[in-house]
Write a protein that holds these residues in place. Structure first.
Motif, PDB file in Angstrom:
ATOM      1  N   VAL A  78       0.099   6.996   5.252  1.00 14.36           N
ATOM      2  CA  VAL A  78      -1.030   7.438   4.439  1.00 14.36           C
ATOM      3  C   VAL A  78      -2.335   7.018   5.106  1.00 14.36           C
ATOM      4  O   VAL A  78      -2.427   5.902   5.638  1.00 14.36           O
ATOM      5  N   ASP A 119      -3.486   3.433  -3.049  1.00 10.87           N
ATOM      6  CA  ASP A 119      -4.916   3.743  -2.990  1.00 10.87           C
ATOM      7  C   ASP A 119      -5.180   5.162  -3.496  1.00 10.87           C
ATOM      8  O   ASP A 119      -4.787   6.134  -2.854  1.00 10.87           O
ATOM      9  N   ARG A 120      -5.859   5.251  -4.622  1.00 11.85           N
ATOM     10  CA  ARG A 120      -6.085   6.562  -5.252  1.00 11.85           C
ATOM     11  C   ARG A 120      -6.936   7.498  -4.408  1.00 11.85           C
ATOM     12  O   ARG A 120      -6.897   8.711  -4.609  1.00 11.85           O
ATOM     13  N   SER A 132      -6.145   6.280   4.022  1.00  8.16           N
ATOM     14  CA  SER A 132      -6.916   6.032   2.813  1.00  8.16           C
ATOM     15  C   SER A 132      -8.404   6.115   3.091  1.00  8.16           C
ATOM     16  O   SER A 132      -8.873   5.604   4.103  1.00  8.16           O
ATOM     17  N   GLY A 133      -9.136   6.761   2.207  1.00 12.96           N
ATOM     18  CA  GLY A 133     -10.582   6.784   2.256  1.00 12.96           C
ATOM     19  C   GLY A 133     -11.107   7.226   3.610  1.00 12.96           C
ATOM     20  O   GLY A 133     -10.635   8.192   4.195  1.00 12.96           O
ATOM     21  N   GLN A 179       0.347   9.640  -7.473  1.00 13.40           N
ATOM     22  CA  GLN A 179       0.324   8.874  -6.220  1.00 13.40           C
ATOM     23  C   GLN A 179       1.713   8.843  -5.595  1.00 13.40           C
ATOM     24  O   GLN A 179       2.258   7.774  -5.267  1.00 13.40           O
ATOM     25  N   GLU A 236       0.817  -1.211   0.000  1.00  8.05           N
ATOM     26  CA  GLU A 236       0.000   0.000   0.000  1.00  8.05           C
ATOM     27  C   GLU A 236       0.850   1.260   0.000  1.00  8.05           C
ATOM     28  O   GLU A 236       0.494   2.251  -0.628  1.00  8.05           O
ATOM     29  N   TYR A 245       2.111   5.429  -3.120  1.00  7.52           N
ATOM     30  CA  TYR A 245       1.014   4.751  -2.453  1.00  7.52           C
ATOM     31  C   TYR A 245       0.047   4.207  -3.493  1.00  7.52           C
ATOM     32  O   TYR A 245      -0.016   4.717  -4.614  1.00  7.52           O
ATOM     33  N   LYS A 252      -1.002  13.848  -6.265  1.00 10.37           N
ATOM     34  CA  LYS A 252      -2.023  12.798  -6.167  1.00 10.37           C
ATOM     35  C   LYS A 252      -2.213  12.082  -7.502  1.00 10.37           C
ATOM     36  O   LYS A 252      -2.517  10.888  -7.517  1.00 10.37           O
ATOM     37  N   SER A 288      -6.656   8.035  -1.251  1.00 10.16           N
ATOM     38  CA  SER A 288      -5.933   8.507  -0.067  1.00 10.16           C
ATOM     39  C   SER A 288      -6.005  10.019   0.028  1.00 10.16           C
ATOM     40  O   SER A 288      -5.898  10.727  -0.977  1.00 10.16           O
ATOM     41  N   GLN A 289      -6.193  10.516   1.257  1.00  9.10           N
ATOM     42  CA  GLN A 289      -6.427  11.941   1.449  1.00  9.10           C
ATOM     43  C   GLN A 289      -5.390  12.636   2.308  1.00  9.10           C
ATOM     44  O   GLN A 289      -5.186  13.838   2.190  1.00  9.10           O
TER      45      GLN A 289
END
Lengths: 112, 111
Positions: B91, B27-28, B93-94, B70, B3, B25, B67, B30-31
């Motif tokens: 990171v 997971d697209r 994520s979501g 990534q 990840e 990373y 982003k 991720s914030q």
């Protein structure tokens, strides 16, 4: 005093023994976490809790259990310790408003 | 695919140089992105957080986030021997609200 306190700092225990690692915090954070760190594997999440009534398994929860006794206290138990649970264990806290974690000083656990 | 991926190093830079640490990373969605510094046998210490594309500067540290690619990086200007440590990228994520860590890059600043 440290914001996040872990006890004990070091522990050597025998295979098959039950052991508890304790974590307490004075930051007023609602979220608490237990990680273990192994060379080359980084930090891996064992359990986490977003409030007193919320307990969630992380990626490596087998062989471990936790108890959230109060907002400020989160303990990790190894029911029957085995040698591959030898690692450095960290407790961490965060708040809903700020996702940055604060870590305790760690517990170095050796299972022989 | 992990990840969060980092080169384990060691990354060796001379004193006074710029150290560049990289992290990717998977997971697209991720914030939130964080850099922690960890000295040997000690606990991780948060040094930077970044949430939007671009650069964020704090003293000698600059975090960069892209982003679309990534990719998140940490630049350390005027590197000092005291910067020698392992740097962990982390990171969220979501909606998971829990950090996933990379395995860290060990930085050595030489005299």
């Amino acid at each position: 005093d440290a914001d996040v306190t872990q006890t004990p700092r070091n522990r050597i225990t025998k295979t098959g023994k039950r052991i508890m690692l304790e974590c307490s915090q004075t930051k007023g954070h609602d979220r608490m976490y237990w990680y273990r760190q192994d060379p080359g594997l980084g930090l891996r999440l064992i359990y986490y809790s977003f409030d007193v009534k919320d307990i969630n398994k992380g990626e490596i929860s087998d062989g471990y259990s936790v108890s959230r006794q109060a907002q400020a206290k989160f303990s990790l138990s190894l029911e029957s310790a085995i040698p591959n649970q030898t690692a450095l264990y960290f407790c961490a806290t965060s708040s809903r408003q700020d996702n940055g974690y604060t870590f305790g000083s760690g517990t170095r656990l050796t299972v022989v | 695919q992990k990840e969060v991926e980092q080169n384990s190093g060691p990354l060796s830079v001379p004193e006074g140089a710029i150290a560049s640490l990289n992290c990717t990373y998977s997971d697209r969605v991720s914030q939130s992105f964080f850099w922690y510094r960890q000295y040997s046998g000690k606990s991780p210490e948060l040094i930077m957080s970044i949430y939007s594309n671009g650069d964020k500067e704090d003293g000698r540290f600059t975090a960069q986030l892209n982003k679309a690619s990534q990719y998140v990086s940490l630049l350390i200007r005027d590197s000092q021997p005291s910067d020698s440590a392992t740097y962990l990228c982390a990171v969220i994520s979501g909606t998971a609200s829990k950090l996933t860590f990379g395995t860290g890059t060990r930085l050595q600043v030489t005299l």
